[in-house]
Design a protein around this motif. Structure first.
Motif, PDB file in Angstrom:
ATOM      1  N   ASP A 180      33.847  21.949  31.190  1.00 51.55           N
ATOM      2  CA  ASP A 180      34.406  21.806  32.712  1.00 51.55           C
ATOM      3  C   ASP A 180      33.263  21.375  33.934  1.00 51.55           C
ATOM      4  OD1 ASP A 180      37.503  22.879  32.550  1.00 51.55           O
ATOM      5  OD2 ASP A 180      36.497  23.808  31.149  1.00 51.55           O
ATOM      6  N   VAL A 181      33.984  20.373  34.571  1.00 51.92           N
ATOM      7  CA  VAL A 181      33.031  19.977  35.705  1.00 51.92           C
ATOM      8  C   VAL A 181      33.769  20.655  36.949  1.00 51.92           C
ATOM      9  CG1 VAL A 181      32.251  17.899  37.006  1.00 51.92           C
ATOM     10  CG2 VAL A 181      32.593  17.753  34.352  1.00 51.92           C
ATOM     11  N   PRO A 182      32.952  21.198  37.765  1.00 53.48           N
ATOM     12  CA  PRO A 182      33.059  21.678  39.187  1.00 53.48           C
ATOM     13  C   PRO A 182      33.860  20.671  40.071  1.00 53.48           C
ATOM     14  CG  PRO A 182      30.674  21.711  39.058  1.00 53.48           C
ATOM     15  CD  PRO A 182      31.280  21.051  37.938  1.00 53.48           C
ATOM     16  N   ASN A 183      34.542  21.253  41.239  1.00 50.31           N
ATOM     17  CA  ASN A 183      35.186  20.496  42.013  1.00 50.31           C
ATOM     18  C   ASN A 183      34.171  19.671  42.893  1.00 50.31           C
ATOM     19  OD1 ASN A 183      36.093  20.545  45.425  1.00 50.31           O
ATOM     20  ND2 ASN A 183      37.701  19.751  43.956  1.00 50.31           N
ATOM     21  N   ARG A 263      31.797  30.827  35.968  1.00 49.32           N
ATOM     22  CA  ARG A 263      30.817  29.848  36.139  1.00 49.32           C
ATOM     23  C   ARG A 263      31.033  28.448  36.881  1.00 49.32           C
ATOM     24  NH1 ARG A 263      26.173  32.934  36.728  1.00 49.32           N
ATOM     25  NH2 ARG A 263      25.547  34.061  34.615  1.00 49.32           N
ATOM     26  N   LEU A 264      32.197  28.119  36.412  1.00 49.18           N
ATOM     27  CA  LEU A 264      32.769  26.905  37.132  1.00 49.18           C
ATOM     28  C   LEU A 264      32.937  27.003  38.527  1.00 49.18           C
ATOM     29  CD1 LEU A 264      34.237  24.121  36.607  1.00 49.18           C
ATOM     30  CD2 LEU A 264      36.257  25.159  36.200  1.00 49.18           C
ATOM     31  N   LEU A 265      33.507  28.116  39.006  1.00 46.47           N
ATOM     32  CA  LEU A 265      33.733  28.347  40.375  1.00 46.47           C
ATOM     33  C   LEU A 265      32.301  28.639  41.164  1.00 46.47           C
ATOM     34  CD1 LEU A 265      36.946  30.885  40.613  1.00 46.47           C
ATOM     35  CD2 LEU A 265      36.504  28.503  40.735  1.00 46.47           C
ATOM     36  N   GLU A 266      31.291  28.775  40.476  1.00 49.01           N
ATOM     37  CA  GLU A 266      29.984  28.956  41.035  1.00 49.01           C
ATOM     38  C   GLU A 266      29.315  27.561  41.179  1.00 49.01           C
ATOM     39  OE1 GLU A 266      28.007  31.762  38.539  1.00 49.01           O
ATOM     40  OE2 GLU A 266      29.013  33.412  39.176  1.00 49.01           O
TER      41      GLU A 266
END
Length: 304
Positions: A180-183, A263-266
């Motif tokens: 998953d890649v962050p925004n 971790r994605l949200l971070e």
């Protein structure tokens, strides 16, 4: 030159063969000139269909033009596409790697169960082909289509490394990878190994009087202000039928720091090894081990 390419990659997804995430991924891979690229993807959006397959009828397959690839659009599900793509019925050889994505919306926590994107990678795993599913945490109003190209580029090292390492006998064959890649992909914090968490968007139902009152969920089942789908004919519904539409009623996020969604949200690119199925936790195993021993006794006493 063909002889210099390091392997063959099959691309699939669940957003459909014309989706910007798939097109950005294919273009990025083709531009490296390192891989032979094949595409076998649904001919229309098949989000949230999980591991469903077409069983009672054949699927329709049409070759489409996609520069630098041999590409086919399929009437079936992501699992159908991955299965067909690795079967040698459509392409002459089995690919070295299957990559499913890039999905418009994250796929973390319990949402992995619903995801057609993850299912495409899982289906390849079922067929003993190394695989990766990739999703981008699209947020309406913040994200733009160029973010898919950035997401593809930051995932190229993972894709290349898996393709090389998968030829090593020590490469683990009991899992596949969910990425998953962050925004804010341009300012990501690097790769982070995570585990599947229990985060989930809580959804309920509300009764509606027509389909126009319902709303279409995005690929990650969190966005409820997308356009209404056009393929529904209200006149086909008998007046005595009741209509219900899904709606978001909150969310649950893990407290554990090592889980994918946190971790994605971070801001990390999360890399989560997944197995075909999830085993029950140890405390559940212990409970039911003791419980099962008492079942014959409980059953006898309840019949008295």
């Amino acid at each position: 030159m063909e002889g210099e390419k390091i392997g063959t990659i099959l691309i699939t997804n669940d957003d459909g063969i014309d989706a910007p995430g798939l097109r950005a991924l294919v273009q990025s891979l083709v531009s490296t000139d390192l891989f032979n690229i094949q595409v076998c993807a649904p001919d229309s959006e098949k989000s949230a269909v999980s591991q469903s397959i077409t069983w009672l009828q054949p699927v329709a397959v049409k070759q489409v033009n996609m520069d630098g690839t041999t590409a086919f659009a399929v009437s079936g599900t992501p699992a159908d596409c991955a299965s067909l793509g690795v079967s040698k019925a459509l392409f002459p050889t089995v690919p070295d790697l299957v990559v499913s994505g890039i999905n418009m919306g994250s796929n973390c926590g319990y949402h992995i169960v619903y995801s057609g994107t993850v299912a495409g990678a899982r289906e390849a795993f079922f067929n003993d082909v190394p695989s990766i599913s990739i999703s981008y945490n699209w947020i309406k109003g913040k994200s733009n289509l160029n973010d898919f190209t950035l997401a593809a580029q930051v995932c190229l090292p993972i894709i290349s490394s898996v393709l090389v390492e998968a030829k090593n006998p020590s490469y683990p064959r009991k899992c596949f990878l969910n990425v998953d890649v962050p925004n804010d992909v341009a300012n990501h914090k690097g790769y982070k190994l995570t585990k599947q968490g229990k985060s989930i968007i809580k959804m309920g139902w509300r009764q509606v009087t027509s389909e126009t009152e319902g709303q279409k969920m995005s690929s990650d089942m969190t966005n409820t202000d997308a356009e209404i789908p056009k393929n529904f004919d209200p006149s086909s519904i008998s007046p005595e039928h009741l209509l219900f539409a899904r709606e978001v009623r909150g969310s649950v996020v893990d407290d554990d720091d090592d889980t994918d969604y946190r971790r994605l949200l971070e801001g990390y690119i999360t890399v989560t090894p997944l197995a075909a199925v999830s085993n029950a936790e140890v405390d559940c195993q212990d409970y039911f081990k003791n419980w099962l021993q008492s079942v014959p006794e409980l059953s006898s006493s309840s019949c008295l």
